[in-house]
Design an enzyme around this catalytic site. Structure first.
Site, PDB file in Angstrom:
ATOM      1  N   HIS A  43       0.845  -1.191   0.000  1.00  0.00           N
ATOM      2  CA  HIS A  43       0.000   0.000   0.000  1.00  0.00           C
ATOM      3  C   HIS A  43       0.888   1.251   0.000  1.00  0.00           C
ATOM      4  O   HIS A  43       2.076   1.190   0.286  1.00  0.00           O
ATOM      5  CB  HIS A  43      -0.840   0.089   1.279  1.00  0.00           C
ATOM      6  CG  HIS A  43      -1.742  -1.048   1.544  1.00  0.00           C
ATOM      7  ND1 HIS A  43      -3.094  -1.000   1.284  1.00  0.00           N
ATOM      8  CD2 HIS A  43      -1.510  -2.268   2.087  1.00  0.00           C
ATOM      9  CE1 HIS A  43      -3.658  -2.148   1.664  1.00  0.00           C
ATOM     10  NE2 HIS A  43      -2.719  -2.927   2.150  1.00  0.00           N
ATOM     11  N   GLU A 125       2.489  -0.809   4.401  1.00  0.00           N
ATOM     12  CA  GLU A 125       2.228   0.553   3.934  1.00  0.00           C
ATOM     13  C   GLU A 125       3.549   1.269   3.694  1.00  0.00           C
ATOM     14  O   GLU A 125       4.418   1.281   4.571  1.00  0.00           O
ATOM     15  CB  GLU A 125       1.434   1.343   4.987  1.00  0.00           C
ATOM     16  CG  GLU A 125       0.060   0.793   5.301  1.00  0.00           C
ATOM     17  CD  GLU A 125      -1.031   1.323   4.362  1.00  0.00           C
ATOM     18  OE1 GLU A 125      -0.708   2.103   3.427  1.00  0.00           O
ATOM     19  OE2 GLU A 125      -2.204   0.952   4.581  1.00  0.00           O
ATOM     20  N   HIS A 161      -2.502  -2.965  -3.357  1.00  0.00           N
ATOM     21  CA  HIS A 161      -3.914  -2.776  -3.002  1.00  0.00           C
ATOM     22  C   HIS A 161      -4.747  -2.628  -4.276  1.00  0.00           C
ATOM     23  O   HIS A 161      -5.858  -3.127  -4.377  1.00  0.00           O
ATOM     24  CB  HIS A 161      -4.048  -1.533  -2.108  1.00  0.00           C
ATOM     25  CG  HIS A 161      -5.256  -1.546  -1.231  1.00  0.00           C
ATOM     26  ND1 HIS A 161      -5.556  -0.494  -0.388  1.00  0.00           N
ATOM     27  CD2 HIS A 161      -6.242  -2.462  -1.057  1.00  0.00           C
ATOM     28  CE1 HIS A 161      -6.685  -0.789   0.262  1.00  0.00           C
ATOM     29  NE2 HIS A 161      -7.111  -1.965  -0.132  1.00  0.00           N
ATOM     30  N   ASP A 171      -3.577   2.403  -4.897  1.00  0.00           N
ATOM     31  CA  ASP A 171      -2.228   2.396  -4.315  1.00  0.00           C
ATOM     32  C   ASP A 171      -1.575   1.021  -4.454  1.00  0.00           C
ATOM     33  O   ASP A 171      -2.295   0.029  -4.478  1.00  0.00           O
ATOM     34  CB  ASP A 171      -2.279   2.838  -2.836  1.00  0.00           C
ATOM     35  CG  ASP A 171      -3.129   1.929  -1.953  1.00  0.00           C
ATOM     36  OD1 ASP A 171      -4.314   1.723  -2.273  1.00  0.00           O
ATOM     37  OD2 ASP A 171      -2.604   1.414  -0.960  1.00  0.00           O
TER      38      ASP A 171
HETATM   39 ZN   LIG Z   1      -4.093   0.645   0.430  1.00  0.00          ZN
END
Ligand SMILES: [Zn+2]
Length: 198
Positions: A43, A125, A161, A171
């Protein structure tokens, strides 16, 4: 050469990676019985969007973000989300949820013929903006992290994602270099989205 791995320090403890900064998120649940954690989901996130270096993402993942601190937070007010890992622009690594547990990063999703990707994936992330480039230090941290994840979990897929929730999420976007991650890891191209195989 001294390497902590040679000195008996465990790399993983109950799904927590020893070399990540640990900040426990309350936003997690148990994985379903028999879940095969074989997917890493990539992400991108920054709060406010495009601003780097603050603590807003850590606050979001621990339900301590002041929703009124920035107009951009209105759109996400009340969200209870998390990811297992967060890699900052300089490569600093944070962990919020044990990889043995289910973090809340994927939402409605489907990949490799299975739905609800939170059940059996690990979410990472990257501090950044979907569609924009990421830093070399982030690729280095990411590759090192994926490699140690694969020592403990039977990883066979890495996807964005955008690939597990197409049309809904974008993303990490076109600025993420899948071929670079694949080359860094030396994993089979088939484990990556088609973009990495181009
Ligand atoms: Zn995401």
């Amino acid at each position: 050469m001294t390497n902590p791995r040679d000195e008996g320090a465990p790399l993983w403890q109950d799904g927590w990676y020893a070399f990540a900064r640990r900040l426990q998120s309350p936003n997690f649940s148990s994985r379903p019985a028999g879940a095969q954690t074989d997917l890493i989901v990539v992400h991108s996130i920054s709060l406010p969007p495009g601003e780097y270096g603050g603590d807003e993402v850590q606050r979001l993942f621990t339900n301590t973000l002041d929703w009124h601190a920035h107009s951009a937070f209105k759109a996400i007010e009340g969200l209870t989300v998390s990811a297992h890992f967060y890699i900052r622009r300089g490569g600093e690594l944070w962990q919020f949820v044990s990889c043995d547990d289910r973090a809340w990063h994927a939402g409605v999703s489907q990949y490799r013929g299975r739905a609800n990707c939170n059940d059996d994936s690990i979410g990472i992330e990257l501090e950044g903006v979907a569609g924009e480039p990421f830093e070399p230090a982030q690729y280095e941290a990411m590759a090192a992290l994926c490699a140690v994840i694969a020592q403990r979990y039977d990883v066979q897929h890495v996807a964005g994602h955008e690939h597990i929730a197409p049309g809904r999420k974008r993303d990490p976007g076109a600025g993420f270099d899948w071929a670079r991650l694949q080359a860094d890891l030396g994993w089979p191209p088939a484990w990556f989205p088609a973009a990495a195989q181009a």
